[in-house]
Design an enzyme around this catalytic site. Sequence first.
Site, PDB file in Angstrom:
ATOM      1  CG  ASP A  15     -12.775   5.027   8.944  1.00 18.13           C
ATOM      2  OD1 ASP A  15     -13.466   4.061   9.632  1.00 18.13           O
ATOM      3  OD2 ASP A  15     -11.782   4.030   8.911  1.00 18.13           O
ATOM      4  CG  ASP A  30     -18.229   0.526  10.757  1.00 18.33           C
ATOM      5  OD1 ASP A  30     -18.919  -0.621  11.764  1.00 18.33           O
ATOM      6  OD2 ASP A  30     -16.874   0.491  10.580  1.00 18.33           O
ATOM      7  CG  ASP A  80      -9.147  -4.232   9.406  1.00 21.53           C
ATOM      8  OD1 ASP A  80      -9.875  -4.516   8.821  1.00 21.53           O
ATOM      9  OD2 ASP A  80      -8.547  -5.319  10.714  1.00 21.53           O
TER      10      ASP A  80
END
Length: 318
Positions: A113, A150, A295
């Site tokens: 991330d 991701d 989130d």
Amino acid sequence: MLRPAPARARATHVIALIAACVMVAVAFAPVEASAKTDPRLTRAFFTDPKSTAAVAARADGRFTSLARTPQAFWATDHLSPSRVKKVVRAYAKRAAAKKRTPVVSVYAIPARDCGNHSAGSFDATTYKRWVAQLAAGLKGTKAIAVLEPDALAMLGECPAQGDRTGLLRYATAKLKRAGVWVYVDAGHSAWTAPDVMAARLKAAGISSARGFSTNVANFRPTADEIAYGDQVVAALAALGIRGKKFVVETARNGAVTAAGDFCNPVSARVGARPRMVRRGNLDAFMWVKHPGESDGPCNGGPAAGSWWPGGALTLLGR
């Protein structure tokens, strides 16, 4: 001088020879030939009674519908290499007891991330050791793994990623050898062009995977994701990689959200129930991100991954 064998004897010999050839062919047939009998094609995904939603529902019945919906188990850096094998094995055993398919989201790659709300992870050496233990824990369990949400979409977007595609190749190969169906994450339809993503998936070892995942922890409409998945499949075929499937995350895409709002959008709602679909290139709908888990500290939410009753109720339209 040898005499020719009688006709009946010759016929018997030929039949025996044909039978032997058939047995050899079956023995050395590709693994794909047995895929029609794989329980993952027909079984429901596992609903874990230890999930955060299940725990919340025991105190508040408004969360019962979430508690009763299959969601992925997240294997992250909160599980050390010495613990991950035991923990995922216990999860898979709970699934086996219910004759359900265990689904694991693997999320611990270096520079995860890019330092944002879900930052954390291992260094490359520890990651490989961790993945090996994770694969050992899932060996023989007929599990499904969504690999590193991701990671490919964020490829090159921050330093310290190291040989990211090499690590994904390693993880895909390890999990496949353990009998796990791997879906390497491919971001979502508004992030990376299909041909670019196909090239990244090839570099990440998708040849060893069952396919790829889209929309994990995001809010894109299902129709957009299916169209994107088909485009990536076509782009992979152009690279010589054929027969790959994809899964779409539908946990929170049941309503249109504000464009670009991907952190606890207030208009989001839960989407289609997770299930095997097996239509064209689409394998399944899945709930990977847990509805009700934040989130990050945005739109009123707590830290990433924390259970958030208000957010859960919003997703349920309450």
